[in-house]
Design an enzyme around this catalytic site. Structure first.
Site, PDB file in Angstrom:
ATOM      1  N   SER A 194      33.615 -25.852  -9.101  1.00 43.24           N
ATOM      2  CA  SER A 194      34.621 -26.901  -9.071  1.00 43.24           C
ATOM      3  C   SER A 194      35.508 -26.746  -7.841  1.00 43.24           C
ATOM      4  O   SER A 194      35.470 -25.720  -7.156  1.00 43.24           O
ATOM      5  CB  SER A 194      35.498 -26.818 -10.324  1.00 43.24           C
ATOM      6  OG  SER A 194      36.344 -25.687 -10.224  1.00 43.24           O
ATOM      7  N   LYS A 195      36.293 -27.770  -7.603  1.00 43.78           N
ATOM      8  CA  LYS A 195      37.206 -27.746  -6.468  1.00 43.78           C
ATOM      9  C   LYS A 195      38.165 -26.558  -6.599  1.00 43.78           C
ATOM     10  O   LYS A 195      38.554 -25.942  -5.612  1.00 43.78           O
ATOM     11  CB  LYS A 195      37.968 -29.061  -6.420  1.00 43.78           C
ATOM     12  CG  LYS A 195      39.046 -29.094  -5.358  1.00 43.78           C
ATOM     13  CD  LYS A 195      39.615 -30.475  -5.198  1.00 43.78           C
ATOM     14  CE  LYS A 195      41.101 -30.463  -4.880  1.00 43.78           C
ATOM     15  NZ  LYS A 195      41.531 -29.406  -3.978  1.00 43.78           N
TER      16      LYS A 195
END
Ligand code: GLU
Length: 511
Positions: A261-262
């Site tokens: 994920s970011k």
């Protein structure tokens, strides 16, 4: 039949690395089979539309060299390629399914739907759904009389169209990557195909467009696998031949623990997006590979191997070579761990392959921004030395001492520290003798300098390790960098002599 594949992003934000990989595998598959690679913008969900996202998708694919053959930007025989521009054509397909009893109108209000869920929960149903059992107790064209349905429609009552999932059946299909997938229809709800706002849902628009655009293979992320049985049922309901499916493995965090994920990127210091992005709503910025100084070739090469095994030991491959080798059969089932170090390694390899003159020109520009002027020739010669140790062009700025004049020890506390640890008074006569020999080294090149240095070591009975670190600190002001004979040849006789003398004086002052 010619292969036609599509990348179908929704413009809900910047394209994630996983999205670029999906586009890449579609691109490679199309090229490999001499087919077409289409891009379709899936923007039927107006609530999730983010301004700038489509431009971002286009720029990101351009940067990677993954230009679609047909797209909203270049057009093509099956356009338009933006679903919002195809809006008018979906209703007839919903109507077609209703006419053939594969779908039905549902008039339930949000309150009624909520009441149904509450009722089922109270009865112990874990995941209440609008399905073959519950639809019999709801307000829809299957339970209402034909007259009432007609009346409600004529009156303009809010309604949706739902797919009538067959009761007690099995959906089976063979995914190219995952093998046989079998799902019982009891686990599929009567999905909404057409909404009260007159827009199709993702599922209907996606299937209708894949059919109309003559898509032969649907290659997409694993997160769409749960929707695939529904899609298979939709193709059956329409009586259309369906494309083959290939669901790509997830991209995992570096430790393999869940989907990348970011937040992982922020935490570990690597981008998850190809290009910089600023969220138009929050102003939040996310960094991209391009702006960090990565080459698109390195980024694409790394992504290609994230989930696919080319079947060779070769790691550096451009789009041409990737195309030759690409095969969906070699795409892994399991998730692919993202490796930020390996990504840096790819960039380093691609940087080394760049012509010295190109790197020199870039280095020269970066030096100019720091107020250091130099010729292209000199910057090119320096780049040839510095590139071996650089991952990014910026890393070559470590070699700024190649372009300035004067002792690199001035105002350099770190070098002084290092020097205090390494200074040996017995090295002084050797360095002095080396300085004296420099005058006679002609041409002033690396082999000549090395020969002179070795003679001095021998004459003084010293080992290279006793003198070289001092040479390095005096001339470069740092312990790492290209070979000192190359560095010295580039700096020239006068500059090297002056730096060695300044170094000796400095050490003598505190020795
Ligand atoms: N619009 C979907 C997405 O955003 C497309 C999924 C598919 O390829 O069918 O990923």
């Amino acid at each position: 039949m010619s292969v036609r594949v599509r990348f179908a992003p929704s413009p809900t934000g910047p394209l994630h690395m996983g999205g670029v990989r999906t586009a890449l595998y579609n691109y490679l598959f199309a090229r490999k089979h001499g087919g077409q690679f289409l891009l379709r913008i899936e923007d039927t969900d107006q609530a999730r539309f983010v301004p700038g996202a489509e431009d971002y998708i286009r720029a990101a694919l351009d940067w990677c060299g993954l230009t679609p053959d047909e797209s909203p930007w270049v057009g093509g025989p099956d356009g338009p390629y933006r679903q919002s521009e195809r809006k008018a054509m979906y209703k007839q397909y919903a109507d077609q399914l209703i006419a053939s009893d594969k779908a039905y109108y549902a008039f339930d209000t949000p309150e009624e739907l909520e009441a149904m869920r509450e009722r089922l929960k109270a009865a112990g149903v874990a995941a209440p759904a609008y399905n073959a059992v519950t639809r019999e107790h709801m307000k829809n064209s299957l339970t209402l009389s034909a007259d009432e349905t007609r009346e409600r429609l004529a009156r303009g009552d809010d309604h949706v169209v739902r797919l009538k999932i067959p009761r007690n059946a099995e959906v089976r299909f063979e995914d190219i990557i995952r093998g046989w997938v079998v799902v019982h229809t009891a686990n599929i709800d009567d999905k909404v195909l057409f909404k009260s706002d007159g827009m199709p849902t993702y599922h209907l628009a996606n299937i209708v467009d894949d059919h109309l655009m003559r898509i032969t293979h649907v290659i997409r992320g694993e997160e769409w696998l749960p929707s695939a049985p529904l899609h298979v049922l939709l193709y059956e309901a329409f009586g259309w031949e369906r494309p083959a499916f290939a669901h790509l493995p997830l991209i995992l965090k570096p430790d393999g623990n869940g989907k990348l994920s970011k937040r992982d990127g922020d935490r570990l210091g690597f981008p998850v997006f190809p290009l910089d992005w600023q969220d138009p709503a929050t102003g939040e910025r996310s960094s991209g590979y391009r702006e960090r100084g990565y080459y698109p070739e390195a980024f694409v090469n790394m992504l290609a191997l994230l989930g696919w095994n080319p079947g060779t030991d070769q790691e550096l491959m451009g789009l041409e070579e990737l195309t030759q080798l690409f095969d969906l059969d070699r795409v892994h089932k399991g998730g692919a761990k993202f490796d930020p170090e390996k990504t840096r390694w790819f960039n380093q390899q691609y940087l080394r392959l760049r012509p010295d003159a190109e790197l020199g020109a870039q280095l020269r520009g970066k030096l100019a921004a720091k107020g250091i002027d130099t010729s292209l020739e000199r910057a090119t010669a320096a780049a040839a030395l510095l590139k071996e140790r650089a991952t990014f062009v910026d890393d070559m700025l470590e070699g700024t001492y190649l372009f300035t004049s004067g002792s690199p020890l001035d105002g350099n506390a770190a070098a002084d520290e290092e020097l205090k640890k390494r200074w040996k008074p017995e090295a002084a006569p050797a360095l002095e003798a080396y300085i004296a020999k420099l005058a006679a080294v002609a041409p002033f090149d690396a082999p000549g300098l090395e020969a002179a240095f070795n003679e001095v070591l021998q004459a003084n009975g010293l080992k290279i390790g006793q003198v070289m670190p001092l040479y390095r600190l005096f001339v470069a002001g740092r312990m790492q960098g290209p070979g000192m004979f190359d560095v010295s040849a580039l700096l020239g006789k006068d500059e090297v002599t002056a730096r060695l003398q300044a170094g000796l004086e400095r050490c003598r002052a505190w020795a």
